[in-house]
Write a protein that holds these residues in place. Structure first.
Motif, PDB file in Angstrom:
ATOM      1  N   ARG A   1       0.315  -1.729  11.693  1.00 32.24           N
ATOM      2  CA  ARG A   1       0.588  -3.259  11.707  1.00 32.24           C
ATOM      3  C   ARG A   1       1.379  -3.336  10.172  1.00 32.24           C
ATOM      4  O   ARG A   1       1.061  -2.671   9.119  1.00 32.24           O
ATOM      5  N   PRO A   2       2.130  -4.281  10.186  1.00 38.29           N
ATOM      6  CA  PRO A   2       2.816  -4.644   8.855  1.00 38.29           C
ATOM      7  C   PRO A   2       1.637  -5.195   7.800  1.00 38.29           C
ATOM      8  O   PRO A   2       0.854  -5.814   8.195  1.00 38.29           O
ATOM      9  N   GLY A   3       1.763  -4.421   6.836  1.00 34.50           N
ATOM     10  CA  GLY A   3       0.622  -4.726   5.797  1.00 34.50           C
ATOM     11  C   GLY A   3      -0.702  -3.504   5.969  1.00 34.50           C
ATOM     12  O   GLY A   3      -1.721  -3.921   5.336  1.00 34.50           O
ATOM     13  N   GLY A   4      -0.768  -2.869   7.212  1.00 34.61           N
ATOM     14  CA  GLY A   4      -1.876  -2.123   7.312  1.00 34.61           C
ATOM     15  C   GLY A   4      -1.997  -0.912   6.314  1.00 34.61           C
ATOM     16  O   GLY A   4      -1.124  -0.523   5.656  1.00 34.61           O
ATOM     17  N   PRO A   5      -2.697  -0.107   6.522  1.00 36.63           N
ATOM     18  CA  PRO A   5      -3.194   0.931   5.601  1.00 36.63           C
ATOM     19  C   PRO A   5      -2.306   2.164   5.942  1.00 36.63           C
ATOM     20  O   PRO A   5      -2.600   3.236   5.289  1.00 36.63           O
ATOM     21  N   TRP A   6      -1.595   2.320   6.971  1.00 37.58           N
ATOM     22  CA  TRP A   6      -1.018   3.603   7.277  1.00 37.58           C
ATOM     23  C   TRP A   6       0.708   3.211   7.409  1.00 37.58           C
ATOM     24  O   TRP A   6       1.020   2.154   7.493  1.00 37.58           O
ATOM     25  N   GLN A   7       1.593   4.261   7.691  1.00 40.37           N
ATOM     26  CA  GLN A   7       2.781   3.882   7.765  1.00 40.37           C
ATOM     27  C   GLN A   7       3.638   4.979   8.586  1.00 40.37           C
ATOM     28  O   GLN A   7       3.160   6.171   8.701  1.00 40.37           O
TER      29      GLN A   7
ATOM     30  N   LEU B   1      -1.146   8.681   6.492  1.00 41.29           N
ATOM     31  CA  LEU B   1      -2.509   7.893   6.594  1.00 41.29           C
ATOM     32  C   LEU B   1      -2.745   7.244   5.166  1.00 41.29           C
ATOM     33  O   LEU B   1      -3.823   6.963   4.621  1.00 41.29           O
ATOM     34  N   GLN B   2      -1.557   6.672   4.450  1.00 41.35           N
ATOM     35  CA  GLN B   2      -1.656   5.858   3.259  1.00 41.35           C
ATOM     36  C   GLN B   2      -0.410   5.029   3.155  1.00 41.35           C
ATOM     37  O   GLN B   2       0.511   5.505   3.921  1.00 41.35           O
ATOM     38  N   THR B   3      -0.378   4.119   2.463  1.00 44.69           N
ATOM     39  CA  THR B   3       0.844   3.467   2.249  1.00 44.69           C
ATOM     40  C   THR B   3       1.697   4.017   0.917  1.00 44.69           C
ATOM     41  O   THR B   3       1.021   4.664  -0.050  1.00 44.69           O
ATOM     42  N   GLY B   4       2.776   3.488   0.609  1.00 37.64           N
ATOM     43  CA  GLY B   4       3.422   3.920  -0.797  1.00 37.64           C
ATOM     44  C   GLY B   4       4.519   5.129  -0.582  1.00 37.64           C
ATOM     45  O   GLY B   4       4.648   5.407   0.554  1.00 37.64           O
ATOM     46  N   ARG B   5       5.054   5.143  -1.726  1.00 40.12           N
ATOM     47  CA  ARG B   5       6.193   6.286  -1.409  1.00 40.12           C
ATOM     48  C   ARG B   5       5.603   7.799  -1.194  1.00 40.12           C
ATOM     49  O   ARG B   5       4.614   8.066  -1.763  1.00 40.12           O
ATOM     50  N   LEU B   6       6.138   8.503  -0.381  1.00 43.43           N
ATOM     51  CA  LEU B   6       5.918   9.602   0.008  1.00 43.43           C
ATOM     52  C   LEU B   6       6.172  10.576  -1.289  1.00 43.43           C
ATOM     53  O   LEU B   6       6.875  10.415  -1.929  1.00 43.43           O
TER      54      LEU B   6
END
Length: 333
Positions: free
Chosen positions: A42-48, A57-62
């Motif tokens: 979801r938007p703001g969730g811990p995955w992307q 299984l994390q946010t931020g730049r790959l």
């Protein structure tokens, strides 16, 4: 619903083995419910979601490695719950950058990732992933230290050929691969000429011709263009010269009929300072043996090649020079 604690072990496993990159099928195969996947995306969730069916299984730049792994996961067969070992191969610039070819750039700076897949698989370019399809059977790849699978440098260059819009970088990449011994000349030529569209790619044909002639760098290719443009005879490129049967030197270019050599001095081209020193020593050895040596730089060839070409023309017209009867040669390999 499955508790959060029951997800810890499989997710930690993916984090350790796959740098937090997973496919939806892998997560479902580990027992993660679809609702949990959707909630965490979801938007703001811990995955992307980074690509179709591929989740980080994390946010931020790959990271650079996560991008490679995500590209391989995306190009794998749909529904696969394990890593597609050997079924998807990294190719193109990703392989060349990892090999350290200067013209490919640093692996961390790649904006696109090339992958090779079987022709029958239905998946197309998406995001930062560029898909290449094998025209026949998939080539044998090898497993890298990071667990991903890769083509050879020679195959990576062949796959890259139709995607390169300009001749300069492709010429540089091929020259660097051979010069730095990441592949044998014969292997590279076989891979380039094996492409079904080899005759339809003028820049590929030009590079093949240069490599076959013995050209081993971009500056030598530019010198060859200048020599041809001036109507001078074609020299031998990077031949091994012998004086009275003993090794003498390997000049950048040599005209055997006139016993004239051309040396291109370029600190930028040589891999290490010691290589540049060897180049100077080589030119001095040729001069000491009595061979006329015309010396130039890449900048001179690009900005004002006239004086160099004129000097060559005069020497060629007045030859043969020096110990021409004592010089023998072998073509570049």
């Amino acid at each position: 619903m499955t508790s959060a604690s029951s997800l810890v072990d499989p997710l930690l496993l993916l984090g350790a083995d796959q740098q937090h990159i997973a496919t939806r099928a892998q997560l479902r195969g580990l027992g993660v419910p679809s609702g949990t996947i959707a909630h965490r995306l979801r938007p703001g969730g811990p995955w992307q979601r980074v690509l179709p069916r591929v989740i980080c299984l994390q946010t931020g730049r790959l990271t650079a490695h996560q991008r490679l792994r995500a590209a391989v996961a995306y190009a794998g067969p749909k529904g696969l719950t394990t890593s597609p070992d050997g079924e998807v191969l990294l190719t193109g610039v990703a392989v060349l950058a990892d090999a350290g070819l200067p013209s490919a750039g640093h692996p961390a700076d790649l904006t696109e990732v090339d992958v090779l897949i079987p022709a029958r698989r239905k998946v197309g370019d998406r995001g930062f992933v560029r898909i290449h399809r094998a025209s026949g059977a998939m080539p044998g790849g090898f497993e890298r230290d990071d667990g991903l699978w890769s083509t050879s440098v020679a195959r990576a260059l062949a796959d890259l050929a139709p995607r390169e819009s300009g001749r300069h970088r492709f010429r540089a990449l091929c020259a660097e691969a051979v010069q730095r011994r990441h592949c044998e000349l014969g292997e590279l030529l076989d891979q380039l000429l094996a492409r079904p569209d080899a005759r339809e790619l003028p820049r590929l044909a030009g590079v093949v011709e240069e490599l076959t002639a013995g050209v081993r760098s971009v500056v030598e290719g530019e010198a060859r263009d200048a020599v041809r443009g001036a109507g001078l005879p074609e020299p031998l490129w990077n031949p091994v010269l012998f004086l009275d049967g003993r090794f003498l030197a390997v000049p950048d270019a040599y005209w055997p009929q006139a016993c004239v050599a051309l040396e291109i001095d370029s600190r930028a081209w040589h891999l290490r300072p010691a290589d540049h020193e060897r180049s100077l020593t080589r030119a001095n050895r040729l001069t000491a043996a009595g061979l006329p040596v015309v010396r130039t730089t890449p900048v001179q060839l690009r900005r004002d090649p006239g004086p160099v070409l004129q000097e060559l023309a005069v020497l060629l017209a007045g030859g043969p020079h020096g110990p021409h009867t004592r010089i023998s040669w072998r073509r570049a390999r």
